[in-house]
Scaffold this motif. Structure first.
Motif, mmCIF file in Angstrom:
data_model
loop_
_atom_site.group_PDB
_atom_site.id
_atom_site.type_symbol
_atom_site.label_atom_id
_atom_site.label_comp_id
_atom_site.label_asym_id
_atom_site.label_seq_id
_atom_site.Cartn_x
_atom_site.Cartn_y
_atom_site.Cartn_z
ATOM 1 N N ASN A 141 0.565 -1.341 -0.051
ATOM 2 C CA ASN A 141 0.034 0.097 0.140
ATOM 3 C C ASN A 141 0.903 1.328 -0.066
ATOM 4 O OD1 ASN A 141 -2.847 0.930 0.029
ATOM 5 N ND2 ASN A 141 -2.071 2.009 1.942
ATOM 6 N N ASP A 142 2.066 1.409 0.628
ATOM 7 C CA ASP A 142 2.669 2.548 0.749
ATOM 8 C C ASP A 142 3.191 3.174 -0.586
ATOM 9 O OD1 ASP A 142 2.933 0.435 3.034
ATOM 10 O OD2 ASP A 142 4.268 1.544 4.056
ATOM 11 N N THR A 143 3.637 2.388 -1.602
ATOM 12 C CA THR A 143 3.820 2.894 -2.755
ATOM 13 C C THR A 143 3.088 2.197 -3.879
ATOM 14 O OG1 THR A 143 5.306 0.984 -3.025
ATOM 15 C CG2 THR A 143 6.286 3.004 -1.856
ATOM 16 N N ARG A 144 1.547 2.129 -3.488
ATOM 17 C CA ARG A 144 0.762 1.310 -4.428
ATOM 18 C C ARG A 144 0.678 2.067 -5.977
ATOM 19 N NH1 ARG A 144 -5.013 0.798 -2.105
ATOM 20 N NH2 ARG A 144 -5.629 0.840 -4.235
ATOM 21 N N ASP A 145 0.995 3.423 -6.129
ATOM 22 C CA ASP A 145 0.878 4.001 -7.439
ATOM 23 C C ASP A 145 2.151 3.951 -8.137
ATOM 24 O OD1 ASP A 145 -1.921 4.388 -7.220
ATOM 25 O OD2 ASP A 145 -1.432 6.273 -5.792
ATOM 26 N N VAL A 146 3.170 3.468 -7.705
ATOM 27 C CA VAL A 146 4.455 3.434 -8.281
ATOM 28 C C VAL A 146 4.570 2.070 -8.858
ATOM 29 C CG1 VAL A 146 6.874 3.870 -7.963
ATOM 30 C CG2 VAL A 146 5.208 4.796 -6.327
ATOM 31 N N ALA A 147 4.604 2.112 -10.119
ATOM 32 C CA ALA A 147 4.547 0.953 -11.037
ATOM 33 C C ALA A 147 5.678 -0.138 -10.738
ATOM 34 C CB ALA A 147 4.447 0.734 -12.502
ATOM 35 N N PHE A 148 6.765 0.310 -10.520
ATOM 36 C CA PHE A 148 8.295 -0.420 -10.542
ATOM 37 C C PHE A 148 8.120 -1.279 -9.071
ATOM 38 C CE2 PHE A 148 10.081 2.147 -13.417
ATOM 39 C CZ PHE A 148 11.061 1.140 -14.209
ATOM 40 N N THR A 149 7.382 -0.665 -8.019
ATOM 41 C CA THR A 149 7.251 -1.346 -6.847
ATOM 42 C C THR A 149 5.845 -2.381 -6.557
ATOM 43 O OG1 THR A 149 5.820 -0.012 -5.795
ATOM 44 C CG2 THR A 149 7.892 0.583 -5.734
ATOM 45 N N ARG A 150 5.245 -2.410 -7.654
ATOM 46 C CA ARG A 150 4.170 -3.590 -7.601
ATOM 47 C C ARG A 150 4.543 -4.680 -8.376
ATOM 48 N NH1 ARG A 150 0.538 1.091 -9.621
ATOM 49 N NH2 ARG A 150 0.852 0.563 -12.048
ATOM 50 N N PRO A 151 3.940 -5.907 -7.876
ATOM 51 C CA PRO A 151 4.412 -7.027 -8.383
ATOM 52 C C PRO A 151 3.751 -7.289 -9.579
ATOM 53 C CG PRO A 151 2.750 -7.770 -6.754
ATOM 54 C CD PRO A 151 2.884 -6.204 -7.064
ATOM 55 N N SER A 152 2.688 -6.691 -10.230
ATOM 56 C CA SER A 152 1.905 -6.782 -11.680
ATOM 57 C C SER A 152 1.370 -5.378 -11.883
ATOM 58 C CB SER A 152 0.724 -7.718 -11.145
ATOM 59 O OG SER A 152 -0.084 -7.401 -9.959
ATOM 60 N N ILE A 153 0.832 -5.111 -13.252
ATOM 61 C CA ILE A 153 0.319 -3.792 -13.499
ATOM 62 C C ILE A 153 -0.685 -3.331 -12.466
ATOM 63 C CG2 ILE A 153 -0.822 -2.505 -15.474
ATOM 64 C CD1 ILE A 153 0.478 -4.724 -17.539
ATOM 65 N N LEU A 154 -1.722 -4.336 -12.391
ATOM 66 C CA LEU A 154 -2.727 -3.985 -11.325
ATOM 67 C C LEU A 154 -2.464 -4.673 -9.882
ATOM 68 C CD1 LEU A 154 -5.941 -4.589 -13.555
ATOM 69 C CD2 LEU A 154 -4.709 -2.385 -12.853
ATOM 70 N N LEU A 155 -2.596 -3.988 -8.703
ATOM 71 C CA LEU A 155 -2.019 -4.911 -7.622
ATOM 72 C C LEU A 155 -3.216 -6.020 -7.374
ATOM 73 C CD1 LEU A 155 -1.170 -2.046 -5.236
ATOM 74 C CD2 LEU A 155 0.168 -4.231 -5.875
ATOM 75 N N PRO A 156 -3.164 -7.018 -6.486
ATOM 76 C CA PRO A 156 -4.327 -7.966 -6.463
ATOM 77 C C PRO A 156 -5.493 -7.262 -5.707
ATOM 78 C CG PRO A 156 -2.261 -8.194 -4.806
ATOM 79 C CD PRO A 156 -2.013 -7.396 -5.870
ATOM 80 N N GLN A 157 -6.504 -6.909 -6.546
ATOM 81 C CA GLN A 157 -7.360 -6.130 -6.361
ATOM 82 C C GLN A 157 -8.417 -6.367 -5.068
ATOM 83 O OE1 GLN A 157 -8.580 -2.967 -8.130
ATOM 84 N NE2 GLN A 157 -6.444 -3.543 -8.433
ATOM 85 N N SER A 158 -8.298 -7.714 -4.534
ATOM 86 C CA SER A 158 -8.989 -8.211 -3.571
ATOM 87 C C SER A 158 -8.588 -7.523 -2.248
ATOM 88 C CB SER A 158 -8.970 -9.674 -3.360
ATOM 89 O OG SER A 158 -7.390 -9.721 -2.714
ATOM 90 N N ILE A 159 -7.348 -7.068 -2.043
ATOM 91 C CA ILE A 159 -6.953 -6.064 -1.055
ATOM 92 C C ILE A 159 -6.754 -4.862 -1.107
ATOM 93 C CG2 ILE A 159 -5.001 -5.894 0.632
ATOM 94 C CD1 ILE A 159 -5.163 -8.978 1.063
ATOM 95 N N TYR A 160 -5.978 -4.514 -2.416
ATOM 96 C CA TYR A 160 -5.564 -3.236 -2.928
ATOM 97 C C TYR A 160 -6.585 -2.807 -3.918
ATOM 98 C CZ TYR A 160 -1.601 -4.988 -0.467
ATOM 99 O OH TYR A 160 -0.651 -5.258 0.436
#
Lengths: 408, 139
Positions: A141-160
């Motif tokens: 969550n802390d860096t959820r809008d920074v694509a480089f820090t996400r594991p995928s294009i869209l974060l797991p939507q169930s939680i994020y």
């Protein structure tokens, strides 16, 4: 503190152009600085990112009219941090995000804070942060809008989930933090009190069904996260919780009364990191309690989310991802059968099960390309504003996405 | 054929030698510490620890993520993978809770920047006698 998100829409376009120009300017300056042209003091850092995505869905809309293919997914961020003394840091980040009708690119202050470390030795640190602070929540969550820090294009939507994302982003208040090294690993803790951001339409619709005449007011809320890391982060275990309170302030001749909404999410996080692969899983419970809202009946409901994710680094610059992600809006009615009986609406509005496969290619250290596909059963995390006819949404749908991201 | 095999073996040995070549933790000579533990080193390179015990600010220098020396340093000295450090730095940089280490392009730049910055720390391939730098043995 002012909320930059409240700019009127017609104005925001002008501001965005300004932001874009400033962004490109800073990009130029920082790359010149890196090339040795201009020297910034070591204590001042400027970083940023720019991502452009493309989304195509077989049915339903995600970030714009995605059934026809949508480029309506852009993330721009620019931050500065200054550390005049080793124990004191000032930092702020501006963010502009376009993602369908829920986010139209207005520039907002993502965080703006002062961090003072009042205790520090080789084995233990403790400090305080004041200002607008990113909510410490789960692994991403802390860096959820920074694509480089996400594991995928869209974060797991169930939680994020991006539906009603605003309260999740940051809040204004005070946080205490500390970390300590033990023989068996490192423990870090962050706890905070502050006011959540809940005054947007999407949040109102998510909690109150429609855009009501009045508005939601964030009340004093609490958040905390504890993380245990072993062996320099080979094993990471986390527990995050929040106690969010908001009041509804009715408008004129409003059938909805001055009531209260309590929201208590809890996330368990676990990750194992090997050299060429990582396994990640998070499980969340979200309790929502709605009281005394007049026309909207009292309700208490607990949502449940879980995902399992595996990433494999095929080469140092190519990473593959597989994930299965499940969201239940109401764990007492997982398939939405009761909901369907009571409302006549389809039960699949209450759940979503998402199989995702994806590839990440780090073209350069600062440039990344991603491609991914989601096969989804259920519509529980479809953005409300992109899907006006949500009851007629398709239960089974697919989402294809590509994304290019640059950072400095 | 025999020459080919001999050559292949030689190349193998040469590659192995270059992969496992020794690196040393290097600091500015005014740093008082005489040795350092791996845990403390990790706390410094993950940017959680900002001060030397005497109070001086620590300035961390690193090479790029894909530099062979950086990869070897992470894996052999810190015992973490380079991508883990990058994730930790990104979390700090993009949430405003810290700063990233300063990145230099070459080993020569690394040497110069450490020599010119009181409180600096970095890593270099085994160095000979150098009055401008101090080597910190890892316990």
């Amino acid at each position: 503190m002012t909320n930059l998100k409240c700019c009127p829409f017609n104005k925001s376009f002008e501001i965005n152009k300004f932001f874009l120009v400033a962004f490109i300017l800073v990009l130029g300056i920082s790359s010149t600085a890196r090339a040795g042209g201009i020297s910034l003091p070591d204590t001042l850092q400027i970083h940023g990112f720019a991502s452009q995505g493309y989304i195509h869905t077989s049915d339903n809309n995600f970030y714009g009219s995605s059934q026809n293919g949508s480029f309506d997914f852009t993330e721009l961020g620019l931050n500065a941090s200054f550390r005049p003394f080793s124990v004191l840091q000032f930092s702020a980040q501006l963010l502009s995000r376009r993602a369908g009708r829920g986010d139209e690119g207005d520039i907002r202050l993502d965080y703006g804070l002062v961090d003072y470390r009042f205790y520090s030795n080789e084995a233990m640190r403790a400090g305080i942060r004041i200002g607008r602070i990113k909510n410490p929540f789960g692994l991403y969550n802390d860096t959820r809008d920074v694509a480089f820090t996400r594991p995928s294009i869209l974060l797991p939507q169930s939680i994020y989930f991006d539906r009603a994302r605003n309260p999740a982003l940051s809040s204004e208040g005070v946080h205490l933090y500390g970390d300590r090294q033990f023989d068996f690993g490192d423990l870090s803790l962050q706890i905070g009190a502050g006011y959540p951001m809940v005054e947007d339409i999407e949040t109102e619709r998510a909690f109150l069904i429609n855009d009501q005449a009045g508005h939601l007011d964030g009340k004093l809320s609490y958040i905390g996260r504890i993380v245990f890391e072993q062996d320099g982060g080979r094993i990471r275990l986390g527990l995050s919780g929040a106690w969010v309170k908001m009041d509804y302030a009715p408008g004129t001749a409003d059938p909805v009364g001055a009531g209260t909404i309590n929201f208590n999410p809890l996330i368990f996080s676990a990750q194992y990191n090997a050299e060429s692969w990582s396994l990640t899983s998070e499980y969340a419970l979200r309790r929502i309690e709605i009281k005394n809202l007049g026309a909207i009946p009292d309700r208490e409901q607990t949502g449940e989310s879980v995902y399992f994710q595996g990433t494999y680094r095929i080469t140092p610059i190519l990473e593959a991802l597989v994930r299965y992600d499940i969201l239940y809006q109401d764990r007492g009615d997982r398939n939405g059968d009761n909901f369907a009986l009571q409302t006549g609406l389809p039960g699949h509005l209450l759940y979503a099960k998402d199989w995702t496969v994806g590839l990440r290619w780090d073209i350069m250290e600062a440039l990344m390309f991603r491609i991914e596909y989601h096969s989804v059963d259920g519509t529980a995390w479809l953005p409300l504003l992109d899907n006006t006819g949500l009851p007629s949404s398709e239960r089974y749908w697919g989402l294809f996405s590509i994304l290019l991201s640059y950072r400095f | 054929m025999r020459t080919f095999i001999a050559l292949s073996i030689l190349i193998c040995i040469a590659t192995m030698a270059s992969v496992t070549h020794a690196q040393e933790v290097v600091v500015h000579p005014t740093v008082l510490q005489e040795q350092i533990s791996r845990n403390t080193l990790r706390a410094i390179f993950s940017k959680r620890l900002q001060n030397w015990p005497e109070g001086t600010a620590i300035t961390v220098f690193v090479l790029g993520d894909r530099s062979p020396l950086h990869i070897a340093f992470c894996k052999q000295i810190l015992n973490v993978f380079p991508y883990q450090l990058r994730r930790a730095w990104d979390r700090l940089v993009y949430s405003g809770t810290g700063q990233s280490p300063l990145e230099v392009n070459t080993e020569e730049d690394m040497r110069k920047r450490i020599a010119n910055t009181p409180g600096a720390i970095g890593y270099l391939p085994t160095i000979g006698q150098d009055d401008e730098l101090k080597v910190l043995p890892v316990q």
